[in-house]
Write an enzyme that holds these catalytic residues in place. Structure first.
Site, PDB file in Angstrom:
ATOM      1  CD  GLN A 142     105.365 -38.609 113.311  1.00  0.00           C
ATOM      2  OE1 GLN A 142     105.978 -38.560 114.363  1.00  0.00           O
ATOM      3  NE2 GLN A 142     105.834 -38.067 112.201  1.00  0.00           N
ATOM      4  CG  HIS A 160     106.342 -31.450 115.318  1.00  0.00           C
ATOM      5  ND1 HIS A 160     106.476 -30.804 114.102  1.00  0.00           N
ATOM      6  CD2 HIS A 160     106.221 -32.773 115.005  1.00  0.00           C
ATOM      7  CE1 HIS A 160     106.415 -31.688 113.119  1.00  0.00           C
ATOM      8  NE2 HIS A 160     106.271 -32.897 113.637  1.00  0.00           N
ATOM      9  CD  GLU A 161     107.501 -35.491 117.582  1.00  0.00           C
ATOM     10  OE1 GLU A 161     106.555 -36.118 117.075  1.00  0.00           O
ATOM     11  OE2 GLU A 161     108.507 -35.181 116.934  1.00  0.00           O
ATOM     12  CB  CYS A 163     106.342 -33.410 109.776  1.00  0.00           C
ATOM     13  SG  CYS A 163     105.430 -34.747 110.580  1.00  0.00           S
ATOM     14  CG  LEU A 164     110.436 -38.095 110.444  1.00  0.00           C
ATOM     15  CD1 LEU A 164     110.721 -39.145 111.505  1.00  0.00           C
ATOM     16  CD2 LEU A 164     111.557 -38.053 109.415  1.00  0.00           C
ATOM     17  N   GLY A 176     112.412 -36.574 116.452  1.00  0.00           N
ATOM     18  CA  GLY A 176     111.304 -36.986 117.302  1.00  0.00           C
ATOM     19  C   GLY A 176     110.360 -37.884 116.523  1.00  0.00           C
ATOM     20  CG  HIS A 208     102.596 -35.925 115.157  1.00  0.00           C
ATOM     21  ND1 HIS A 208     102.044 -35.963 113.899  1.00  0.00           N
ATOM     22  CD2 HIS A 208     103.886 -35.539 114.974  1.00  0.00           C
ATOM     23  CE1 HIS A 208     102.962 -35.607 113.001  1.00  0.00           C
ATOM     24  NE2 HIS A 208     104.098 -35.346 113.629  1.00  0.00           N
TER      25      HIS A 208
HETATM   26  O1  GNR Z   1     112.766 -34.740 112.548  1.00  0.00           O
HETATM   27  C1  GNR Z   1     112.028 -33.787 112.769  1.00  0.00           C
HETATM   28  N1  GNR Z   1     112.541 -32.537 112.729  1.00  0.00           N
HETATM   29  C2  GNR Z   1     111.843 -31.416 113.128  1.00  0.00           C
HETATM   30  C3  GNR Z   1     112.345 -30.170 112.766  1.00  0.00           C
HETATM   31  C4  GNR Z   1     111.706 -29.024 113.142  1.00  0.00           C
HETATM   32  C5  GNR Z   1     110.553 -29.109 113.885  1.00  0.00           C
HETATM   33  C6  GNR Z   1     110.028 -30.337 114.241  1.00  0.00           C
HETATM   34  C7  GNR Z   1     110.666 -31.478 113.867  1.00  0.00           C
HETATM   35  S1  GNR Z   1     110.024 -33.013 114.332  1.00  0.00           S
HETATM   36  C8  GNR Z   1     110.580 -34.000 113.011  1.00  0.00           C
HETATM   37  C9  GNR Z   1     110.236 -35.460 113.241  1.00  0.00           C
HETATM   38  C10 GNR Z   1     108.733 -35.607 113.239  1.00  0.00           C
HETATM   39  O2  GNR Z   1     108.043 -35.529 112.265  1.00  0.00           O
HETATM   40  N2  GNR Z   1     108.156 -35.802 114.393  1.00  0.00           N
HETATM   41  O3  GNR Z   1     106.836 -35.884 114.479  1.00  0.00           O
HETATM   42 NI    NI Z   2     106.013 -34.803 112.810  1.00  0.00          NI
END
Ligand code: GNR
Ligand code: NI
Length: 169
Positions: free
Chosen positions: A51, A134-135, A92-93, A46, A138
């Site tokens: 980001q 999670h997104e 998270c990236l 995601g 953000h």
């Molecule tokens: O790639 C991603 N993997 C992930 C794994 C577990 C919970 C959430 C994520 S999201 C993350 C990509 C990201 O940072 N999205 O904001």
């Molecule tokens: Ni993230």
């Protein structure tokens, strides 16, 4: 198509609250394509516009192994969430190398618009439920580590500073 640079925690720009998308034009289509390319390249499941330092309410997600499930969520809203919560080890990236358990509702119902501005609703479970929450965090200026204790957050910041020093040494 273009790869976009991803902001790294604790960059203060990650705290920006994104504003709703009002124009469903060619520039929006191009942006979502670049976001998808950036997500697949990372690789991640995601990516929120926050980001890549674009503070609009745009998310791309693909939780499949074969890139067959790309979904664009514009102006997403969680309209229902299960009382039951689940713990998932998140990454998270924007926080590379850090993986921590976070508790969230196990299933959520989401309403969002597609790139054409058409509204849709979808029931999310498993990794998709984790990812969409999670997104959306953000877009609201929140990184997953902010769900953790202050002690853990401090330790993560220290670890990141050490990693950065090693990289620039
Ligand atoms: O790639 C991603 N993997 C992930 C794994 C577990 C919970 C959430 C994520 S999201 C993350 C990509 C990201 O940072 N999205 O904001
Ligand atoms: Ni993230």
């Amino acid at each position: 198509m273009a790869l976009l640079p991803i902001l790294r925690y604790p960059d203060p720009r990650l705290k920006t609250v994104a504003t709703p998308v009002t124009q469903f034009d060619d520039a929006l289509v191009k942006l979502t394509q670049d976001m998808a390319e950036t997500m697949y390249d990372a690789p991640g499941v995601g990516l929120a516009a926050t980001q890549i330092d674009v503070h609009k309410r745009i998310i791309v997600i693909d939780v499949t192994d074969d890139k067959s499930g790309l979904t664009v969520f514009i102006n997403p809203e969680i309209i229902d969430a299960s009382k039951e919560c689940k713990v998932y080890e998140e990454g998270c990236l924007s926080v590379p190398g850090i993986y921590e358990k976070v508790e969230r509702p196990g299933t959520v119902k989401v309403r969002a618009q597609n790139v054409k501005g058409e509204w849709f609703e979808t029931d999310c479970d498993e990794l998709l439920a984790v990812c969409i929450q999670h997104e959306i965090d953000h877009l609201n200026g929140k990184v997953f580590v902010e769900h953790l204790s202050q002690l853990k957050q401090t330790r993560i910041k220290t670890k990141i500073k050490k990693q950065e020093k090693l990289q620039t040494a």
